[in-house]
Write a protein that holds these residues in place. Structure first.
Motif, PDB file in Angstrom:
ATOM      1  N   ALA A  95      14.171  -6.486  35.418  1.00  0.00           N
ATOM      2  CA  ALA A  95      13.759  -5.102  35.655  1.00  0.00           C
ATOM      3  C   ALA A  95      12.516  -4.754  34.836  1.00  0.00           C
ATOM      4  O   ALA A  95      11.621  -4.046  35.309  1.00  0.00           O
ATOM      5  CB  ALA A  95      14.899  -4.164  35.309  1.00  0.00           C
ATOM      6  N   LEU A  96      12.471  -5.278  33.627  1.00  0.00           N
ATOM      7  CA  LEU A  96      11.305  -5.007  32.776  1.00  0.00           C
ATOM      8  C   LEU A  96      10.027  -5.525  33.442  1.00  0.00           C
ATOM      9  O   LEU A  96       9.020  -4.808  33.516  1.00  0.00           O
ATOM     10  CB  LEU A  96      11.495  -5.669  31.409  1.00  0.00           C
ATOM     11  N   ALA A  97      10.092  -6.745  33.934  1.00  0.00           N
ATOM     12  CA  ALA A  97       8.906  -7.342  34.570  1.00  0.00           C
ATOM     13  C   ALA A  97       8.486  -6.504  35.772  1.00  0.00           C
ATOM     14  O   ALA A  97       7.293  -6.239  35.969  1.00  0.00           O
ATOM     15  CB  ALA A  97       9.215  -8.769  34.992  1.00  0.00           C
ATOM     16  N   TYR A 139      12.437   0.171  26.385  1.00  0.00           N
ATOM     17  CA  TYR A 139      13.708  -0.019  25.679  1.00  0.00           C
ATOM     18  C   TYR A 139      14.636  -0.827  26.574  1.00  0.00           C
ATOM     19  O   TYR A 139      14.669  -0.605  27.795  1.00  0.00           O
ATOM     20  CB  TYR A 139      14.366   1.330  25.383  1.00  0.00           C
ATOM     21  N   GLU A 140      15.416  -1.687  25.968  1.00  0.00           N
ATOM     22  CA  GLU A 140      16.385  -2.441  26.770  1.00  0.00           C
ATOM     23  C   GLU A 140      17.336  -1.482  27.480  1.00  0.00           C
ATOM     24  O   GLU A 140      17.743  -1.722  28.616  1.00  0.00           O
ATOM     25  CB  GLU A 140      17.164  -3.429  25.892  1.00  0.00           C
ATOM     26  N   SER A 141      17.694  -0.382  26.803  1.00  0.00           N
ATOM     27  CA  SER A 141      18.637   0.560  27.406  1.00  0.00           C
ATOM     28  C   SER A 141      18.072   1.207  28.681  1.00  0.00           C
ATOM     29  O   SER A 141      18.826   1.670  29.526  1.00  0.00           O
ATOM     30  CB  SER A 141      19.008   1.648  26.393  1.00  0.00           C
ATOM     31  N   LEU A 169      23.128  -8.978  30.977  1.00  0.00           N
ATOM     32  CA  LEU A 169      22.710  -9.954  29.973  1.00  0.00           C
ATOM     33  C   LEU A 169      21.262  -9.660  29.577  1.00  0.00           C
ATOM     34  O   LEU A 169      20.594  -8.845  30.203  1.00  0.00           O
ATOM     35  CB  LEU A 169      22.785 -11.363  30.565  1.00  0.00           C
ATOM     36  N   TYR A 170      20.801 -10.401  28.603  1.00  0.00           N
ATOM     37  CA  TYR A 170      19.392 -10.336  28.192  1.00  0.00           C
ATOM     38  C   TYR A 170      18.499 -10.616  29.409  1.00  0.00           C
ATOM     39  O   TYR A 170      17.501  -9.930  29.647  1.00  0.00           O
ATOM     40  CB  TYR A 170      19.213 -11.389  27.105  1.00  0.00           C
ATOM     41  N   SER A 171      18.903 -11.591  30.188  1.00  0.00           N
ATOM     42  CA  SER A 171      18.119 -11.990  31.365  1.00  0.00           C
ATOM     43  C   SER A 171      18.061 -10.884  32.424  1.00  0.00           C
ATOM     44  O   SER A 171      17.027 -10.677  33.049  1.00  0.00           O
ATOM     45  CB  SER A 171      18.717 -13.245  31.985  1.00  0.00           C
ATOM     46  N   LEU A 214      12.557 -21.635  27.178  1.00  0.00           N
ATOM     47  CA  LEU A 214      13.297 -21.900  28.420  1.00  0.00           C
ATOM     48  C   LEU A 214      13.623 -20.587  29.133  1.00  0.00           C
ATOM     49  O   LEU A 214      13.458 -20.468  30.350  1.00  0.00           O
ATOM     50  CB  LEU A 214      14.585 -22.684  28.122  1.00  0.00           C
ATOM     51  N   HIS A 215      14.082 -19.605  28.354  1.00  0.00           N
ATOM     52  CA  HIS A 215      14.412 -18.305  28.946  1.00  0.00           C
ATOM     53  C   HIS A 215      13.250 -17.768  29.772  1.00  0.00           C
ATOM     54  O   HIS A 215      13.431 -17.341  30.912  1.00  0.00           O
ATOM     55  CB  HIS A 215      14.789 -17.315  27.836  1.00  0.00           C
ATOM     56  N   PHE A 216      12.048 -17.802  29.216  1.00  0.00           N
ATOM     57  CA  PHE A 216      10.919 -17.224  29.954  1.00  0.00           C
ATOM     58  C   PHE A 216      10.512 -18.070  31.156  1.00  0.00           C
ATOM     59  O   PHE A 216      10.103 -17.527  32.175  1.00  0.00           O
ATOM     60  CB  PHE A 216       9.750 -16.929  29.014  1.00  0.00           C
TER      61      PHE A 216
END
Ligand code: ARG
Length: 601
Positions: A345-347, A288-290, A338-340, A369-371
């Protein structure tokens, strides 16, 4: 390993050795080169001779001819090749730069059919061309992240492309021997939620419905966006202030707001669970993003202290000019993530907690581009695994009327699509059956047809090409549709019911001598190679195309090689086994696309 390919490798290795005794080619090297010619007139396997050209110092065409001469050499004075080995081939012939091999139909049948009948796809008897690559990658652990819907938003037809693609890639990679972790990553924080909750708390007069509450939240979100657009002057400022305050409270985990967030978020999750169940899609892990929000912030702050990241007008980011990727913002000047931020942290979690060798992100092409920036940043932070991160982009799903846009109001919500499809199928394909069969079977069959139509529609196109979603077109039972494929499957299964014979592999394989029968066997022989390629290239569309062609080959053979009207019972038995195997291959292949065909229709 494919027995025939094995033989080709040994034969050609020995022959190459005779052309040049100094250079020894490994059979695995040769194996990687072997192809199946698109046209059966060109043989069943081909060895392209380009890569031998440099060492042998002659043209590929010349090499192909010399190899042919050596392999068909009958002179007993010559150091003879093993005649036994040459046996499966009725002809070995040079075609330009290729050396082509033609299989004896009987030997092909004897090897192929029992291997499918007795032990479908576990012995690897019908695999081809995997080479050395395979055994190494075999042990690898891959995470495939896909679907990733945002809570508080509606799940629509456009989301299905990602879901179908990711799920199919998980299935294909598992089949190919990888250890796979299918992961989801829900967008459960951010401005869109603040907007939705702002509307819900301040402007919504209705109470939530009994069902599809997540979808209902999505409508509130859309209404919120519309309302915000109409506001002007002070009113607009007030609304913006309220939304910012909600966002801050969410970040600070304000107890009262957290309660509302928790409850509404669960409504979306309930919807998603139901959707995945219907789609027959499972995940091994949910992110989860949270969950990664705070961790991401800490990583960015740490990176700034270490000097990897820099302060820019109060915000923090990284200068990726060297990689030609510009400046990548990682933390807002007000300290908000931000999304970034979260993707870093997810990675890290993916690497650390799952010790994966490869990390695949199935995400729309607009985030390319983001990735690139995320992966470059990870590399700068010293993560070696960044090299093995891969963004699989895919193009849009459109409607016949044009681009889907929730603003313009032309999206098809998932629930709406599901309902319409069911009605369409019950009144169309299953109109007669509805009168005869029990409700459970009718419903289950309609469900399977709908899934076949959607998933095949979403997967048969190359990921980088846009798709036009059209329920009516996808539910046509003829042509390049999932509906056609499940019809073909049911037709094959019905053959068995027309004759009073049991399928068995105790048959006379020499009886399968019709060219259309050989065409089918040759196609089946190529199955595992295609599945391997579909996985390595992240293109389930290759498998989809293969299955379509298999069904076309079946139709041809069905018209010319009847089981029911076969001249003898032994021929009946042989054909019955052949068609049974086609059904098995088709079912396995469809399964890799996430489709379970019905047994009758
Ligand atoms: N939820 C995001 C969106 O709707 C997609 C997330 C993709 N995955 C990621 N690791 N950023 O755009």
């Amino acid at each position: 390993m494919n027995l025939f390919v094995d033989t080709i490798c040994q034969l050609t290795r020995d022959a190459l050795h005779r052309l040049d005794s100094e250079r020894v080619w490994a059979t695995s090297e040769i194996q990687g080169l072997i192809e199946q010619p698109p046209d059966a007139d060109m043989g069943d396997f081909a060895l392209p001779c380009f890569s031998f050209s440099k060492k042998l110092q002659r043209s590929p065409k010349q090499i192909a001819e010399e190899l042919q001469n050596l392999l068909v050499q009958e002179d007993p004075q010559e150091q003879a090749f093993d005649a036994q080995k040459r046996l499966p081939f009725s002809r070995i012939q040079a075609f330009g730069p290729y050396l082509n091999f033609f299989l004896h139909a009987e030997i092909l049948a004897r090897e192929l059919l029992p291997s499918i009948f007795n032990n479908p796809f576990s012995k690897g008897l019908i695999s081809l061309g995997r080479g050395k690559d395979r055994s190494e990658k075999n042990r690898q652990k891959v995470m495939i992240e896909f679907s990733q819907p945002n809570t508080h938003k509606g799940f629509h037809v456009g989301h299905l492309r990602n879901a179908a693609l990711g799920d199919s890639l998980c299935r294909i990679h598992r089949f190919n021997g990888y250890e796979v972790v299918g992961a989801n990553y829900f967008g459960d924080v951010g401005t869109h939620i603040a907007k939705c909750l702002w509307y819900y708390l301040n402007h919504c007069k209705d109470s939530p419905p009994e069902e599809l509450r997540g979808e209902w939240l999505g409508e509130l979100y859309t209404q919120s966006v519309h309302l915000l657009e109409t506001l002007e002057g002070e009113e607009a400022q007030k609304a913006q202030a309220e939304i910012s305050s909600l966002l801050r409270k969410m970040e600070e985990k304000d107890p009262e707001l957290s309660k509302v967030w928790d409850e509404t978020r669960q409504w979306s999750m309930d919807d998603f669970e139901e959707i995945y169940r219907w789609l027959d899609i499972r995940f091994d892990h949910y992110f989860y993003e949270s969950d990664v929000d705070e961790e991401g912030r800490q990583m960015v702050l740490q990176g700034e202290m270490d000097g990897t990241f820099i302060l820019s007008e109060g915000a923090i980011g990284i200068d990726l000019e060297e990689e030609n990727l510009g400046f990548f913002m990682l933390l807002k000047s007000d300290g908000n993530t931000l999304y970034s931020t979260k993707d870093l942290a997810l990675a890290r979690r993916k690497f650390d907690q799952f010790s994966i060798d490869r990390s695949v992100y199935v995400v729309g092409a607009e985030q390319t581009l983001h990735f690139k920036q995320v992966f470059a940043t990870l590399k700068r932070l010293g993560y070696a695994q960044a090299e093995h991160c891969y963004h699989l982009p895919y193009a849009l799903v459109m409607l016949p009327s044009g681009k889907m846009s929730s603003r313009a109001g032309n999206v098809i919500l998932f629930s709406e699509m599901r309902k319409k499809m069911r009605e369409f199928i019950l009144q169309g394909q299953l109109a007669e059956q509805s009168l005869e069969w029990g409700t459970t079977e009718v419903e289950e069959t309609a469900h399977r047809i709908a899934l076949a139509a959607i998933k095949y529609g979403m997967l048969s196109q190359d990921p980088n090409k846009p798709i036009v979603f059209s329920m009516e077109d996808w539910l046509v039972s003829e042509g390049d549709t999932g509906t056609y494929l499940v019809y073909a499957y049911v037709r094959i299964r019905s053959i068995g019911r027309q004759v009073a014979l049991e399928v068995s592999d105790q048959i006379d394989f020499a009886l399968l001598e019709h060219p259309n029968e050989k065409l089918l066997m040759r196609r089946m022989l190529d199955f595992e190679r295609i599945v391997w390629k579909s996985g390595e290239q992240f293109k389930p569309s290759l498998l989809a195309r293969y299955l379509y062609e298999l069904c076309r080959d079946f139709s041809k053979a069905y018209g010319t090689c009847s089981v029911k009207h076969a001249e003898s019972e032994s021929l009946q038995a042989a054909r019955l086994l052949l068609f049974h195997c086609v059904a098995e291959v088709l079912k396995t292949g469809l399964g890799l696309l996430g489709i379970t065909p019905p047994e009758r229709m």
